[in-house]
Design an enzyme around this catalytic site. Structure first.
Site, short mmCIF file in Angstrom:
data_model
loop_
_atom_site.label_atom_id
_atom_site.label_comp_id
_atom_site.label_asym_id
_atom_site.label_seq_id
_atom_site.Cartn_x
_atom_site.Cartn_y
_atom_site.Cartn_z
CB THR A 1 -0.96 -0.05 0.82
OG1 THR A 1 -1.80 -0.74 0.80
CG2 THR A 1 -1.51 1.31 1.69
NE ARG B 1 -9.42 -7.09 2.87
CZ ARG B 1 -7.83 -6.01 2.86
NH1 ARG B 1 -7.64 -5.47 1.91
NH2 ARG B 1 -7.71 -5.86 4.32
N GLY C 1 -10.37 -3.20 1.86
CA GLY C 1 -10.07 -3.56 3.51
C GLY C 1 -9.94 -1.28 3.65
CG ASP C 2 -6.73 0.14 5.83
OD1 ASP C 2 -6.48 -0.80 4.94
OD2 ASP C 2 -5.79 0.87 6.33
CB THR D 1 0.27 1.01 5.35
OG1 THR D 1 1.22 -0.13 5.43
CG2 THR D 1 1.55 2.10 5.81
N GLY D 2 -1.05 -1.23 6.73
CA GLY D 2 -0.84 -2.43 7.46
C GLY D 2 -2.33 -3.62 6.90
N GLY E 1 -6.21 -4.35 7.71
CA GLY E 1 -6.92 -3.27 7.05
C GLY E 1 -7.66 -3.19 7.57
N1 ASP Z 1 -4.61 -1.62 4.30
C1 ASP Z 1 -4.16 -2.22 3.06
C2 ASP Z 1 -5.27 -3.75 3.26
O1 ASP Z 1 -5.58 -4.20 3.83
C3 ASP Z 1 -2.94 -3.41 2.63
C4 ASP Z 1 -1.52 -2.74 3.32
O2 ASP Z 1 -1.79 -1.25 3.82
O3 ASP Z 1 -0.71 -3.36 2.27
O4 ASP Z 1 -5.49 -3.45 2.28
#
Ligand code: ASP
Length: 320
Positions: free
Chosen positions: A180, A208, A210-211, A231-232, A234
């Site tokens: 991300t 799906r 995500g955040d 990031t991380g 989601g």
């Molecule tokens: N936050 C993103 C998600 O969950 C993934 C990422 O940050 O790498 O889609």
């Protein structure tokens, strides 16, 4: 609204583990993105333009999990998502389930500026991309295909981080039909903006979201507080409404750095999953920069007028 003449940009290229073989490309990519955004701010451009161009640079880079080089879902397909928020007007745009729009963040902006909606996904989003003549590009890269195979093996060996996905695949093997980016900026007029773009979590379930495209979770900006991009994992940012939480903290007087550290502390305290990797970047309306994570790495960079050159790193404040 603070009216200050100190433009700042902070960008991230994703939390998680940055392996040695990719780390230089990651650092070069975030530096280039920070420079792209800062050039705009220096010429009195606005924060929205700065974060859009910074994120688009990382979407085009091929190193990150956004745009070209996005992660593959469990069906080996790409479904990209992105969002943008303007802290001056509180207008926002977000999109998801995109298969070949070259720069999802530009489509998020079109949704913000040209429609009455905030969040458009799938077919409708693709239609809008066509109407506005957005460029298309196959986002698949060799490296992502290799990564997909590695992750699939981990999943099959029962070693993948997402436990429920492991169980699902064990019980429904037919499911196998077969990092991300974000930017926050403060411009010379004291306006803030945030943008985030992703291919989503590797091996995610089709459909799906995500955040990253959800306003308040992966992206938030408000001239009364500051801007934040997450990031991380989601699902964690979504349950804690993390980007807005960090902005609320800045609004009550925490600095950008304090706000993201408290945000990550909240993740550590409230989420009991073993796999709760998160990273946050922020800027407050006084031009302070923030970055914190609980993942092993966070690839990020920032530029302030004092620094001139981008400062880039594979880690920030690690909150355990
Ligand atoms: N936050 C993103 C998600 O969950 C993934 C990422 O940050 O790498 O889609």
């Amino acid at each position: 609204m603070a009216n200050i003449q100190k433009p700042v940009i902070v960008v991230h290229g994703g939390a998680g583990i940055w392996r040695l073989d990719r780390s230089q490309a990651g650092l070069d990519g975030v530096k280039k993105a920070a420079e792209t955004g800062f050039e705009i701010l220096k010429k009195s451009g606005n924060a929205v333009d700065a974060v859009i161009e910074a994120v688009a640079a990382m979407e085009d880079d091929g190193t990150f999990n956004a745009g070209y080089g996005s992660s593959l879902n469990i069906e080996k397909c790409v479904e990209m998502e992105a969002s943008i928020m303007d802290g001056k007007t509180l207008q926002a745009g977000a999109t998801g389930l995109l298969t070949d729009v070259k720069n999802p963040v530009r489509l998020a902006r079109i949704i913000m500026e040209k429609t009455d909606h905030v969040f458009i996904v799938g077919k409708g989003a693709e239609k809008l991309a066509k109407i506005f003549g957005l460029e298309r590009r196959n986002p698949l890269t060799e490296r992502r295909l290799e990564y997909y195979e590695e992750q699939k093996k981990l999943l099959k060996d029962g070693k993948f981080e997402l436990r429920k996905l492991r169980d699902l695949v064990e019980n429904y093997p037919e499911l196998f039909k077969l990092e991300t980016v974000g930017a926050v900026a403060l411009d010379k007029n004291g306006n803030v903006a945030a943008a985030t773009s992703t291919g989503g979590f590797p091996l995610k379930f089709p459909g799906r979201i995500g955040d990253s495209p959800i306003i308040g979770c992966g992206t938030y900006a408000d001239n009364h507080s500051g801007a934040c991009s997450a990031t991380g994992v989601g699902e964690i940012a979504m349950r804690l409404v993390l980007a807005k939480t960090a902005c609320n903290l800045m609004e009550i007087g925490k600095t950008a750095q304090e706000a993201v550290e408290i945000g990550i502390e909240l993740v550590n305290k409230r989420i009991s999953n073993n796999y709760n990797h998160m990273g946050l970047i922020s800027v407050d309306i006084y031009g302070n920069v923030g970055a914190a994570h609980n993942s092993p790495n966070l690839c990020w960079a920032y530029i302030t007028p004092e620094k001139r050159e981008p400062v880039a790193s594979l880690s920030a404040k690690i909150v355990k």
